[in-house]
Design a protein around this motif. Structure first.
Motif, PDB file in Angstrom:
ATOM      1  N   ARG A  34       0.824  -1.209   0.000  1.00  0.00           N
ATOM      2  CA  ARG A  34       0.000   0.000   0.000  1.00  0.00           C
ATOM      3  C   ARG A  34       0.855   1.255   0.000  1.00  0.00           C
ATOM      4  O   ARG A  34       0.536   2.235  -0.680  1.00  0.00           O
ATOM      5  N   GLN A  35       1.949   1.226   0.752  1.00  0.00           N
ATOM      6  CA  GLN A  35       2.795   2.407   0.852  1.00  0.00           C
ATOM      7  C   GLN A  35       3.403   2.760  -0.500  1.00  0.00           C
ATOM      8  O   GLN A  35       3.469   3.925  -0.887  1.00  0.00           O
ATOM      9  N   ARG A  36       3.810   1.759  -1.266  1.00  0.00           N
ATOM     10  CA  ARG A  36       4.384   2.008  -2.582  1.00  0.00           C
ATOM     11  C   ARG A  36       3.329   2.420  -3.601  1.00  0.00           C
ATOM     12  O   ARG A  36       3.544   3.341  -4.391  1.00  0.00           O
ATOM     13  N   TYR A  37       2.175   1.732  -3.564  1.00  0.00           N
ATOM     14  CA  TYR A  37       1.131   2.049  -4.540  1.00  0.00           C
ATOM     15  C   TYR A  37       0.468   3.383  -4.220  1.00  0.00           C
ATOM     16  O   TYR A  37       0.358   4.261  -5.093  1.00  0.00           O
ATOM     17  N   GLY A  40       2.533   6.487  -4.905  1.00  0.00           N
ATOM     18  CA  GLY A  40       2.919   6.750  -6.282  1.00  0.00           C
ATOM     19  C   GLY A  40       4.300   6.232  -6.651  1.00  0.00           C
ATOM     20  O   GLY A  40       4.854   6.608  -7.691  1.00  0.00           O
ATOM     21  N   PHE A  41       4.845   5.336  -5.821  1.00  0.00           N
ATOM     22  CA  PHE A  41       6.153   4.762  -6.119  1.00  0.00           C
ATOM     23  C   PHE A  41       6.054   3.542  -7.030  1.00  0.00           C
ATOM     24  O   PHE A  41       7.073   3.058  -7.511  1.00  0.00           O
ATOM     25  N   ALA A  42       4.845   3.045  -7.241  1.00  0.00           N
ATOM     26  CA  ALA A  42       4.620   1.906  -8.126  1.00  0.00           C
ATOM     27  C   ALA A  42       3.251   2.071  -8.773  1.00  0.00           C
ATOM     28  O   ALA A  42       2.301   2.545  -8.137  1.00  0.00           O
ATOM     29  N   GLY A  43       3.152   1.655 -10.042  1.00  0.00           N
ATOM     30  CA  GLY A  43       1.912   1.856 -10.775  1.00  0.00           C
ATOM     31  C   GLY A  43       0.871   0.785 -10.549  1.00  0.00           C
ATOM     32  O   GLY A  43      -0.275   0.932 -10.973  1.00  0.00           O
ATOM     33  N   SER A  44       1.258  -0.314  -9.908  1.00  0.00           N
ATOM     34  CA  SER A  44       0.321  -1.396  -9.643  1.00  0.00           C
ATOM     35  C   SER A  44       0.813  -2.160  -8.422  1.00  0.00           C
ATOM     36  O   SER A  44       1.967  -2.014  -7.998  1.00  0.00           O
ATOM     37  N   TYR A  45      -0.068  -2.989  -7.872  1.00  0.00           N
ATOM     38  CA  TYR A  45       0.353  -3.815  -6.748  1.00  0.00           C
ATOM     39  C   TYR A  45       1.413  -4.830  -7.185  1.00  0.00           C
ATOM     40  O   TYR A  45       2.306  -5.189  -6.406  1.00  0.00           O
ATOM     41  N   SER A  47       3.766  -4.410  -9.499  1.00  0.00           N
ATOM     42  CA  SER A  47       5.060  -3.739  -9.569  1.00  0.00           C
ATOM     43  C   SER A  47       5.537  -3.339  -8.182  1.00  0.00           C
ATOM     44  O   SER A  47       6.744  -3.351  -7.901  1.00  0.00           O
ATOM     45  N   ALA A  48       4.609  -3.002  -7.281  1.00  0.00           N
ATOM     46  CA  ALA A  48       4.986  -2.678  -5.904  1.00  0.00           C
ATOM     47  C   ALA A  48       5.590  -3.897  -5.213  1.00  0.00           C
ATOM     48  O   ALA A  48       6.578  -3.785  -4.465  1.00  0.00           O
ATOM     49  N   ARG A  49       5.000  -5.046  -5.461  1.00  0.00           N
ATOM     50  CA  ARG A  49       5.516  -6.291  -4.864  1.00  0.00           C
ATOM     51  C   ARG A  49       6.926  -6.587  -5.387  1.00  0.00           C
ATOM     52  O   ARG A  49       7.834  -6.910  -4.620  1.00  0.00           O
ATOM     53  N   ALA A  50       7.102  -6.470  -6.697  1.00  0.00           N
ATOM     54  CA  ALA A  50       8.409  -6.756  -7.286  1.00  0.00           C
ATOM     55  C   ALA A  50       9.462  -5.778  -6.798  1.00  0.00           C
ATOM     56  O   ALA A  50      10.596  -6.168  -6.488  1.00  0.00           O
ATOM     57  N   GLU A  51       9.091  -4.515  -6.709  1.00  0.00           N
ATOM     58  CA  GLU A  51      10.046  -3.496  -6.257  1.00  0.00           C
ATOM     59  C   GLU A  51      10.436  -3.717  -4.808  1.00  0.00           C
ATOM     60  O   GLU A  51      11.604  -3.542  -4.424  1.00  0.00           O
ATOM     61  N   ALA A  52       9.484  -4.109  -3.983  1.00  0.00           N
ATOM     62  CA  ALA A  52       9.772  -4.357  -2.571  1.00  0.00           C
ATOM     63  C   ALA A  52      10.781  -5.485  -2.411  1.00  0.00           C
ATOM     64  O   ALA A  52      11.676  -5.414  -1.558  1.00  0.00           O
ATOM     65  N   VAL A  53      10.651  -6.529  -3.224  1.00  0.00           N
ATOM     66  CA  VAL A  53      11.584  -7.658  -3.132  1.00  0.00           C
ATOM     67  C   VAL A  53      12.995  -7.218  -3.507  1.00  0.00           C
ATOM     68  O   VAL A  53      13.966  -7.525  -2.801  1.00  0.00           O
ATOM     69  N   VAL A  54      13.122  -6.487  -4.601  1.00  0.00           N
ATOM     70  CA  VAL A  54      14.442  -6.006  -5.018  1.00  0.00           C
ATOM     71  C   VAL A  54      15.047  -5.120  -3.936  1.00  0.00           C
ATOM     72  O   VAL A  54      16.232  -5.245  -3.587  1.00  0.00           O
ATOM     73  N   THR A  55      14.224  -4.232  -3.385  1.00  0.00           N
ATOM     74  CA  THR A  55      14.711  -3.334  -2.341  1.00  0.00           C
ATOM     75  C   THR A  55      15.147  -4.099  -1.103  1.00  0.00           C
ATOM     76  O   THR A  55      16.165  -3.770  -0.483  1.00  0.00           O
ATOM     77  N   ALA A  56      14.388  -5.114  -0.739  1.00  0.00           N
ATOM     78  CA  ALA A  56      14.737  -5.902   0.452  1.00  0.00           C
ATOM     79  C   ALA A  56      16.096  -6.566   0.287  1.00  0.00           C
ATOM     80  O   ALA A  56      16.922  -6.562   1.212  1.00  0.00           O
ATOM     81  N   TRP A  57      16.350  -7.143  -0.862  1.00  0.00           N
ATOM     82  CA  TRP A  57      17.667  -7.744  -1.107  1.00  0.00           C
ATOM     83  C   TRP A  57      18.750  -6.675  -1.096  1.00  0.00           C
ATOM     84  O   TRP A  57      19.848  -6.881  -0.558  1.00  0.00           O
ATOM     85  N   HIS A  58      18.463  -5.542  -1.705  1.00  0.00           N
ATOM     86  CA  HIS A  58      19.439  -4.452  -1.771  1.00  0.00           C
ATOM     87  C   HIS A  58      19.836  -3.989  -0.370  1.00  0.00           C
ATOM     88  O   HIS A  58      21.027  -3.916  -0.041  1.00  0.00           O
ATOM     89  N   GLU A  59      18.832  -3.680   0.454  1.00  0.00           N
ATOM     90  CA  GLU A  59      19.128  -3.189   1.802  1.00  0.00           C
ATOM     91  C   GLU A  59      19.741  -4.284   2.675  1.00  0.00           C
ATOM     92  O   GLU A  59      20.610  -4.012   3.515  1.00  0.00           O
ATOM     93  N   ALA A  60      19.315  -5.513   2.478  1.00  0.00           N
ATOM     94  CA  ALA A  60      19.928  -6.623   3.206  1.00  0.00           C
ATOM     95  C   ALA A  60      21.401  -6.749   2.837  1.00  0.00           C
ATOM     96  O   ALA A  60      22.245  -7.056   3.683  1.00  0.00           O
TER      97      ALA A  60
END
Length: 206
Positions: A34-37, A40-45, A47-60
């Motif tokens: 919800r926070q991403r969608y 306005g950080f993601a155009g759909s749920y 894409s928000a899900r995919a972006e969150a996964v990439v970010t989680a690996w990045h920050e980890a």
């Protein structure tokens, strides 16, 4: 560890155990979607899900790299906002190996799908294209000054890969923890999730 942090750790571990057979994308907490969608950080749920996964690996990757080189930080989060999709907050220490922390996010993203550049030609091209990205590229290059890797970006990148590749299981576990928990994870909780500080072979001097 405070009592509140201990409760957070127990809750995260319980969620990870409950969802152990699920892939990373299935773990993304509704708060992050919800926070991403809604923001306005993601155009759909999706894409928000995919972006969150990439970010989680990045920050980890940043967090595990920090632990590996003996640095500290206050917390890690995948909350999107401003120019950042997540952050490892208030990193201090790392000494001559601090550049590994800066590279850690990108290395972890590559480790996620085993897509890291391999030959010197591929690494050189990748590094030439690596600019901006929240300042990680600048911090990586600035961190080489005064070290044995000064002016040796390819060797420094390979050092980051050398440090983090054996730690991929720890990066994955922390990434999954960041996905299931709807708030930041304090340093003490991250340490417990990742496990004892890994024994990292120091690069030889000069």
């Amino acid at each position: 560890m405070t009592a509140a942090q201990a409760r957070t750790l127990a809750a995260v571990r319980a969620e990870l155990a409950r969802l152990v057979r699920h892939d990373d994308a299935s773990l993304v907490h509704d708060v992050w979607l919800r926070q991403r969608y809604d923001g306005g950080f993601a155009g759909s749920y999706a894409s928000a899900r995919a972006e969150a996964v990439v970010t989680a690996w990045h920050e980890a990757g940043h967090a595990v790299a920090a632990l590996a080189v003996g640095a500290r930080f206050s917390s890690a989060s995948i909350r999107a906002g401003g120019r950042s999709s997540g952050r490892v907050h208030t990193i201090t220490g790392g000494g001559a190996d601090a550049f590994v922390i800066a590279a850690g996010g990108q290395v972890a993203e590559g480790l996620r799908g085993w897509t890291l550049p391999s030959s010197d030609t591929e690494v050189r091209a990748w590094l030439a294209a690596w600019r901006g990205e929240g300042g990680d590229a600048q911090r990586f290059r600035a961190g080489l000054a005064g070290t044995r890797f000064a002016g040796e970006e390819i060797a420094a990148w390979r050092r980051g890969v050398e440090v983090l590749t054996p730690l991929r299981p720890r990066i994955r576990e922390l990434a999954r923890a960041l996905l299931v928990w709807p708030r930041h994870l304090p340093y003490a909780v991250v340490v417990e999730i990742v496990g004892p500080r890994p024994a990292v072979v120091r690069a030889p001097a000069g």
